[in-house]
Motif scaffolding. Structure first.
Motif, PDB file in Angstrom:
ATOM      1  N   ALA A   1       1.008  -1.370   0.035  1.00 31.41           N
ATOM      2  CA  ALA A   1      -0.022  -0.051   0.061  1.00 31.41           C
ATOM      3  C   ALA A   1       0.778   1.091  -0.064  1.00 31.41           C
ATOM      4  O   ALA A   1       0.491   2.223  -0.767  1.00 31.41           O
ATOM      5  CB  ALA A   1      -0.932  -0.017   1.300  1.00 31.41           C
ATOM      6  N   ARG A   2       1.841   1.271   0.848  1.00 35.18           N
ATOM      7  CA  ARG A   2       2.957   2.485   0.857  1.00 35.18           C
ATOM      8  C   ARG A   2       3.608   2.544  -0.436  1.00 35.18           C
ATOM      9  O   ARG A   2       3.652   3.799  -0.987  1.00 35.18           O
ATOM     10  CB  ARG A   2       3.836   2.284   1.961  1.00 35.18           C
ATOM     11  CG  ARG A   2       3.346   2.615   3.396  1.00 35.18           C
ATOM     12  CD  ARG A   2       4.297   2.467   4.485  1.00 35.18           C
ATOM     13  NE  ARG A   2       3.926   2.768   5.638  1.00 35.18           N
ATOM     14  CZ  ARG A   2       3.393   1.808   6.516  1.00 35.18           C
ATOM     15  NH1 ARG A   2       3.722   0.617   6.160  1.00 35.18           N
ATOM     16  NH2 ARG A   2       2.912   2.272   7.416  1.00 35.18           N
TER      17      ARG A   2
ATOM     18  N   GLU B   1       3.689   5.851  -5.333  1.00 37.03           N
ATOM     19  CA  GLU B   1       3.749   5.954  -6.835  1.00 37.03           C
ATOM     20  C   GLU B   1       2.781   7.247  -7.089  1.00 37.03           C
ATOM     21  O   GLU B   1       2.989   7.927  -7.916  1.00 37.03           O
ATOM     22  CB  GLU B   1       3.668   4.651  -7.492  1.00 37.03           C
ATOM     23  CG  GLU B   1       3.608   4.648  -8.851  1.00 37.03           C
ATOM     24  CD  GLU B   1       3.618   3.473  -9.343  1.00 37.03           C
ATOM     25  OE1 GLU B   1       3.278   3.398 -10.729  1.00 37.03           O
ATOM     26  OE2 GLU B   1       3.688   2.511  -8.735  1.00 37.03           O
ATOM     27  N   ILE B   2       1.555   7.183  -6.470  1.00 41.74           N
ATOM     28  CA  ILE B   2       0.461   8.065  -6.651  1.00 41.74           C
ATOM     29  C   ILE B   2       1.001   9.587  -6.233  1.00 41.74           C
ATOM     30  O   ILE B   2       0.679  10.474  -7.020  1.00 41.74           O
ATOM     31  CB  ILE B   2      -0.646   7.695  -6.067  1.00 41.74           C
ATOM     32  CG1 ILE B   2      -1.391   6.514  -6.526  1.00 41.74           C
ATOM     33  CG2 ILE B   2      -1.485   8.852  -6.050  1.00 41.74           C
ATOM     34  CD1 ILE B   2      -2.573   5.870  -5.664  1.00 41.74           C
ATOM     35  N   LEU B   3       1.806   9.825  -5.365  1.00 41.85           N
ATOM     36  CA  LEU B   3       2.067  10.944  -4.635  1.00 41.85           C
ATOM     37  C   LEU B   3       3.255  11.586  -5.724  1.00 41.85           C
ATOM     38  O   LEU B   3       3.276  12.806  -5.460  1.00 41.85           O
ATOM     39  CB  LEU B   3       2.800  10.972  -3.236  1.00 41.85           C
ATOM     40  CG  LEU B   3       1.772  10.742  -2.230  1.00 41.85           C
ATOM     41  CD1 LEU B   3       2.546  10.318  -0.707  1.00 41.85           C
ATOM     42  CD2 LEU B   3       0.804  11.979  -2.071  1.00 41.85           C
ATOM     43  N   ALA B   4       3.766  10.820  -6.670  1.00 45.03           N
ATOM     44  CA  ALA B   4       4.695  11.557  -7.188  1.00 45.03           C
ATOM     45  C   ALA B   4       4.019  11.925  -8.735  1.00 45.03           C
ATOM     46  O   ALA B   4       4.537  12.778  -9.324  1.00 45.03           O
ATOM     47  CB  ALA B   4       5.745  10.365  -7.938  1.00 45.03           C
ATOM     48  N   LYS B   5       2.840  11.809  -8.818  1.00 43.96           N
ATOM     49  CA  LYS B   5       1.986  12.212  -9.976  1.00 43.96           C
ATOM     50  C   LYS B   5       1.441  13.823  -9.509  1.00 43.96           C
ATOM     51  O   LYS B   5       1.567  14.129  -8.400  1.00 43.96           O
ATOM     52  CB  LYS B   5       0.582  11.459 -10.329  1.00 43.96           C
ATOM     53  CG  LYS B   5       1.150  10.084 -10.367  1.00 43.96           C
ATOM     54  CD  LYS B   5       1.806   9.798 -11.668  1.00 43.96           C
ATOM     55  CE  LYS B   5       2.059   8.274 -11.848  1.00 43.96           C
ATOM     56  NZ  LYS B   5       3.336   7.905 -12.436  1.00 43.96           N
TER      57      LYS B   5
ATOM     58  N   ILE C   1      -4.612  14.228  -9.513  1.00 44.43           N
ATOM     59  CA  ILE C   1      -5.045  12.988  -8.654  1.00 44.43           C
ATOM     60  C   ILE C   1      -6.279  13.666  -8.133  1.00 44.43           C
ATOM     61  O   ILE C   1      -7.207  12.734  -7.758  1.00 44.43           O
ATOM     62  CB  ILE C   1      -4.130  12.839  -7.568  1.00 44.43           C
ATOM     63  CG1 ILE C   1      -2.993  12.152  -8.293  1.00 44.43           C
ATOM     64  CG2 ILE C   1      -4.564  11.798  -6.535  1.00 44.43           C
ATOM     65  CD1 ILE C   1      -2.961  11.035  -9.123  1.00 44.43           C
ATOM     66  N   ARG C   2      -6.370  14.813  -7.549  1.00 44.96           N
ATOM     67  CA  ARG C   2      -7.605  15.672  -7.145  1.00 44.96           C
ATOM     68  C   ARG C   2      -8.755  15.350  -8.051  1.00 44.96           C
ATOM     69  O   ARG C   2      -9.720  14.970  -7.714  1.00 44.96           O
ATOM     70  CB  ARG C   2      -7.242  16.959  -6.765  1.00 44.96           C
ATOM     71  CG  ARG C   2      -8.437  17.666  -5.887  1.00 44.96           C
ATOM     72  CD  ARG C   2      -7.705  18.877  -5.542  1.00 44.96           C
ATOM     73  NE  ARG C   2      -8.612  19.824  -5.073  1.00 44.96           N
ATOM     74  CZ  ARG C   2      -8.525  21.111  -4.810  1.00 44.96           C
ATOM     75  NH1 ARG C   2      -7.305  21.561  -4.859  1.00 44.96           N
ATOM     76  NH2 ARG C   2      -9.407  21.901  -4.083  1.00 44.96           N
TER      77      ARG C   2
END
Length: 98
Positions: A33-34, A39-43, A48-49
Motif C-alpha cells: 500500500a505504501r 507512486e501516486i504521490l509522485a503524480k 489526482i484530485r
C-alpha cells in the motif's frame, strides 16, 4: 453472481477475474500500500484530485459534482485566460483571449 449469490471467493479468483490489481500476503500489505501511495504521490496533485472527485461524483450525487466543479473553478481562476477576463472587465474593454 457476486451481488445476488453472495458467495465467498478467493483473492486468486478475484485476481483472475480482474477485480483486484494485486494479491499480497497479509504481512506485506502495508508495504504494498505504501509503495502504491508513493507512486501516486509522485503524480500531479491536481490530476489526482480531479480523478478522485470524478470517481466519487457518481456516488455522491450533486455534492460530488459540485466538489468537482469547485475544484475546476479553483484551477481555472489561476490561468492567464481567467486573469485576462478580470483585467478586461476592470479596464472596461473586450478581453483578448489567445
Amino acid at each position: 453472481e457476486i451481488w445476488y449469490l453472495c458467495r465467498q471467493y478467493t483473492a486468486e479468483q478475484a485476481m483472475q477475474w480482474g477485480l483486484v490489481n494485486a494479491v499480497v500476503e497479509p504481512d506485506r500489505l502495508m508495504d504494498e500500500a505504501r509503495a502504491w501511495a508513493g507512486e501516486i504521490l509522485a503524480k500531479s496533485p491536481y490530476a489526482i484530485r480531479f480523478l478522485k472527485h470524478s470517481f466519487n461524483a457518481e456516488h455522491e450525487g450533486i455534492a460530488g459534482i459540485s466538489q468537482l466543479a469547485f475544484d475546476a473553478l479553483e484551477i481555472f481562476v489561476q490561468t492567464e485566460e481567467a486573469q485576462e477576463g478580470v483585467n478586461a472587465f476592470n479596464e472596461k474593454r473586450e478581453p483578448r483571449f489567445r
